[in-house]
Scaffold this active site. Sequence first.
Site, short mmCIF file in Angstrom:
data_model
loop_
_atom_site.label_atom_id
_atom_site.label_comp_id
_atom_site.label_asym_id
_atom_site.label_seq_id
_atom_site.Cartn_x
_atom_site.Cartn_y
_atom_site.Cartn_z
N GLU A 134 5.41 9.68 13.70
CA GLU A 134 5.45 8.85 12.49
C GLU A 134 5.63 9.75 11.27
O GLU A 134 4.82 10.65 11.02
CB GLU A 134 4.12 8.07 12.37
CG GLU A 134 4.00 7.21 11.14
CD GLU A 134 2.68 6.41 11.08
OE1 GLU A 134 2.09 6.13 12.15
OE2 GLU A 134 2.23 6.10 9.98
N GLU A 176 -10.23 4.79 9.53
CA GLU A 176 -10.51 4.42 8.15
C GLU A 176 -11.10 3.01 8.07
O GLU A 176 -10.60 2.14 7.36
CB GLU A 176 -9.24 4.56 7.29
CG GLU A 176 -8.73 6.00 7.28
CD GLU A 176 -7.52 6.25 6.39
OE1 GLU A 176 -6.75 5.29 6.15
OE2 GLU A 176 -7.35 7.40 5.96
N ARG A 204 -11.02 18.37 10.38
CA ARG A 204 -10.26 17.13 10.58
C ARG A 204 -8.97 17.27 11.40
O ARG A 204 -8.68 16.41 12.22
CB ARG A 204 -9.99 16.50 9.21
CG ARG A 204 -9.06 15.31 9.28
CD ARG A 204 -9.05 14.52 8.01
NE ARG A 204 -7.81 13.77 7.92
CZ ARG A 204 -7.47 13.01 6.90
NH1 ARG A 204 -8.29 12.89 5.86
NH2 ARG A 204 -6.33 12.35 6.88
N GLU A 217 7.38 21.61 -3.07
CA GLU A 217 6.36 22.39 -2.37
C GLU A 217 5.89 23.58 -3.22
O GLU A 217 4.70 23.87 -3.30
CB GLU A 217 6.95 22.89 -1.05
CG GLU A 217 6.01 23.71 -0.21
CD GLU A 217 6.65 24.13 1.11
OE1 GLU A 217 7.90 24.16 1.20
OE2 GLU A 217 5.91 24.42 2.05
N LYS A 250 -3.76 -0.18 14.09
CA LYS A 250 -4.59 0.88 13.51
C LYS A 250 -6.02 0.52 13.86
O LYS A 250 -6.58 -0.42 13.29
CB LYS A 250 -4.38 0.93 12.00
CG LYS A 250 -5.29 1.90 11.25
CD LYS A 250 -4.92 2.00 9.78
CE LYS A 250 -5.86 2.92 9.02
NZ LYS A 250 -5.50 3.09 7.61
N TRP A 278 -13.64 13.16 3.05
CA TRP A 278 -12.42 12.92 3.83
C TRP A 278 -12.00 14.08 4.73
O TRP A 278 -10.97 13.99 5.41
CB TRP A 278 -11.26 12.56 2.89
CG TRP A 278 -11.53 11.31 2.10
CD1 TRP A 278 -12.08 11.24 0.85
CD2 TRP A 278 -11.30 9.97 2.52
NE1 TRP A 278 -12.20 9.92 0.47
CE2 TRP A 278 -11.73 9.12 1.48
CE3 TRP A 278 -10.77 9.40 3.68
CZ2 TRP A 278 -11.65 7.73 1.56
CZ3 TRP A 278 -10.69 8.02 3.77
CH2 TRP A 278 -11.12 7.20 2.72
N GLU A 323 3.99 9.18 -0.75
CA GLU A 323 2.59 9.13 -1.18
C GLU A 323 2.12 10.49 -1.72
O GLU A 323 1.53 10.56 -2.80
CB GLU A 323 1.72 8.69 -0.01
CG GLU A 323 0.23 8.71 -0.33
CD GLU A 323 -0.63 8.23 0.84
OE1 GLU A 323 -0.09 7.84 1.89
OE2 GLU A 323 -1.87 8.26 0.68
N LYS A 382 1.10 10.89 13.59
CA LYS A 382 1.76 11.41 12.37
C LYS A 382 2.35 12.79 12.66
O LYS A 382 1.81 13.53 13.50
CB LYS A 382 0.76 11.47 11.22
CG LYS A 382 0.31 10.08 10.76
CD LYS A 382 -0.49 10.11 9.47
CE LYS A 382 -0.90 8.67 9.09
NZ LYS A 382 -1.56 8.57 7.78
N ARG A 410 -1.74 3.54 16.87
CA ARG A 410 -1.73 4.73 16.00
C ARG A 410 -2.88 5.70 16.33
O ARG A 410 -3.99 5.27 16.61
CB ARG A 410 -1.81 4.31 14.53
CG ARG A 410 -0.57 3.58 14.09
CD ARG A 410 -0.66 3.12 12.68
NE ARG A 410 -0.24 4.10 11.70
CZ ARG A 410 -0.97 4.49 10.66
NH1 ARG A 410 -2.20 4.06 10.50
NH2 ARG A 410 -0.48 5.33 9.79
N GLU A 439 0.86 -1.19 0.00
CA GLU A 439 0.00 0.00 0.00
C GLU A 439 0.89 1.24 0.00
O GLU A 439 1.81 1.37 0.81
CB GLU A 439 -0.93 -0.01 1.23
CG GLU A 439 -1.89 1.16 1.23
CD GLU A 439 -3.14 0.93 2.09
OE1 GLU A 439 -3.44 -0.22 2.46
OE2 GLU A 439 -3.84 1.93 2.36
N ASP A 490 -2.09 14.41 7.13
CA ASP A 490 -1.68 13.11 6.61
C ASP A 490 -0.51 13.28 5.64
O ASP A 490 -0.71 13.18 4.43
CB ASP A 490 -2.89 12.47 5.90
CG ASP A 490 -2.62 11.04 5.50
OD1 ASP A 490 -1.58 10.50 5.91
OD2 ASP A 490 -3.45 10.47 4.77
O1 GCW Z 1 -3.28 8.59 4.03
C1 GCW Z 1 -3.69 7.35 4.31
C2 GCW Z 1 -3.21 6.48 3.17
C3 GCW Z 1 -3.62 5.07 3.44
C4 GCW Z 1 -2.99 4.64 4.77
C5 GCW Z 1 -3.44 5.61 5.86
C6 GCW Z 1 -2.81 5.31 7.22
C7 GCW Z 1 -2.31 2.46 5.47
O2 GCW Z 1 -3.75 6.97 1.97
O3 GCW Z 1 -3.16 4.29 2.38
O4 GCW Z 1 -3.36 3.34 5.11
O5 GCW Z 1 -3.09 6.91 5.50
O6 GCW Z 1 -1.83 5.96 7.55
O7 GCW Z 1 -3.29 4.45 7.92
#
Ligand code: GCW
Length: 603
Positions: free
Chosen positions: A334, A233, A283, A437, A229, A467, A340, A307, A266, A108, A312
């Site tokens: 993290e 999600e 969010r 950036e 996790k 989202w 990504e 994170k 997490r 992933e 994200d």
């Molecule tokens: O931003 C999202 C990603 C997912 C990821 C998630 C996470 C593993 O698009 O792919 O899932 O974060 O950090 O759990």
Amino acid sequence: MPNDLHPAWLSCLPAPVPAELTTPAEVAVFELRQAGIDVEVREQPALSREAWSLQGNILHGGHAGVLYGAYELIRAKELNRPVPGGLCKPYYDARMIDCWDNMDGTVERGYAGRSLWFEGNRFSYDPARIRQLGRMLASVGLNVLCINNVNVHQPAQELIDGLLPETAAFAALLRPFGVRLMLSVDFSQPMQHGIPTADPLDPRVQAWWAERAKAIWEQIPDFYGFLVKADSEHRPGPFTYGRSHAEGANMLARAVAPYKGFVVWRAFVYNCQQDWRDHSVDRPCAACDTYLPLDGQFDLNVILQVKNGPYDFQIREPISPTLLALHKTCTAVEFQLAQEYTGHQIDLCALAPVFHEFFEDIHPSGIVAIAAVSNLGRDWNWFGHPFAAANLFCFGRIAWNPREDPVTCIREWARLSYPDAAEALTGILSRSRAVYELYTGTLGQCWMVNPHEHYGPNPGGYEFDRWGTYHRASRDAVGIDRTAAGTGYVSQYPPELQARYGDPGTCPDELLLFFHRLRYDFVMRDGRTLIQRIYDDHFAGAEEAEKMAEVLKALPLPEPDRTEALKRMDLQVANAREWRDVINTFFHRLSGVDDAHGRTIYD
Ligand code: GCW
């Protein structure tokens, strides 16, 4: 393929580590010998596990410390610099790489090919390559590897069950490098074993996890623990049973405590079913809202992994306020090495400045551990882009010492990997994050990206989705007001940061649209209007990408790295142009304001 087994920064160690070597001390002796360094290795049980020091001709160290010392000596020799004096030890005990590998062989958000160890729903790997991976991690001081995706898909549940002997065999390959295994677990797993619930307060659930923990540590005595996790999600978690995340995490923590194991929990918890019409939900507030009331309730072997920013892994985010607000909880930060949102390991984006900035806003002692999502895969060069290796290298160096200078780390990597092109490459890579950036998300604008895939521009892509990731650009203004007058997000920060971020006059330009909703005619500190600045930045970013391509073409790089890097650079230049034109056109159409310099904006 050439380089198949060799990350470029270790090319001074041409022979693979032999399978017969089983301890870090044995590996240390082997590596020093092949590097031509005449030093005696002496393991000192009295020293802490990962510490080392060089005294005269003797390398003293704890169990893994001798190996870290050996790699530092080798680097010092290659770079022609002195070996640090005194006792050397890492700042954090746990320096983790989280792999999002699925057992079907996909990864992933992986941009370096398929999984290095899974294929066809089972383990499938070349042991020599896994040893090389262990060596690569140890050489930059990384010591925990989570091998399966946090989104635990069948049959990954079997890794702690039917496949446990295979899991243990894999862990054994990493052991000589001081790398401990971690696994992502599915919070609802007991339900696959005849237990009708996964309620953390149910004794049957507790007993199931306790029994699994016992079985795991019997086979993998140095197992690190579980990564979880939950309620994130659509993953299962304690919320289903009306339980808190402290209750959920502590249940697992108590199962692993007899073995000194950890639960890395997490904090990526937010409403992923938001209505874009609803301005009352913001969010970035979510993690702090969830975890602040639980501060002090987590067991000591729970590490809450947050994170680095509140969204994200965007190209620029402020530090997550959760990490600053929790004082009675063990936390880990993290980062994401997998690019990504930062160019898919096609576009250059050296992330060392991101790690460095993070530690400008938090004292390293505010957290207990550090983690990053892996950028590794089965590609011949491990990272897709040969220069994406710099991100793992620099992450390791900064995880070992958070005060390490980012450009120094990049330069070290460049000198070890491509000595003939090192200075120019250091220049390119040190600028690469800023360039990315500029042409993608300047001024703290996030999420103008193609949905799902997350490469390439699409300002409307997430705007009317669920989202919680909106920019709310209108004909007059853009951004979200996160001050006290807006969503109130800024009040989650300590007073000094509240003051800095809460006022557009003091908020750093890079975060302006993260914290404020501003009119296009807002005048920036440098005298330009906001809209002009948006145009200028996108033009400048795309232009710099083109210049980087020119510099790169002239560099004396070895093949096949050169061909691969140039191929990707061409894609980057095209991507940068696309971002420039889509974003500038988007804002021009909305605002009707022309570029002050009359450059082309396509309407
Ligand atoms: O931003 C999202 C990603 C997912 C990821 C998630 C996470 C593993 O698009 O792919 O899932 O974060 O950090 O759990």
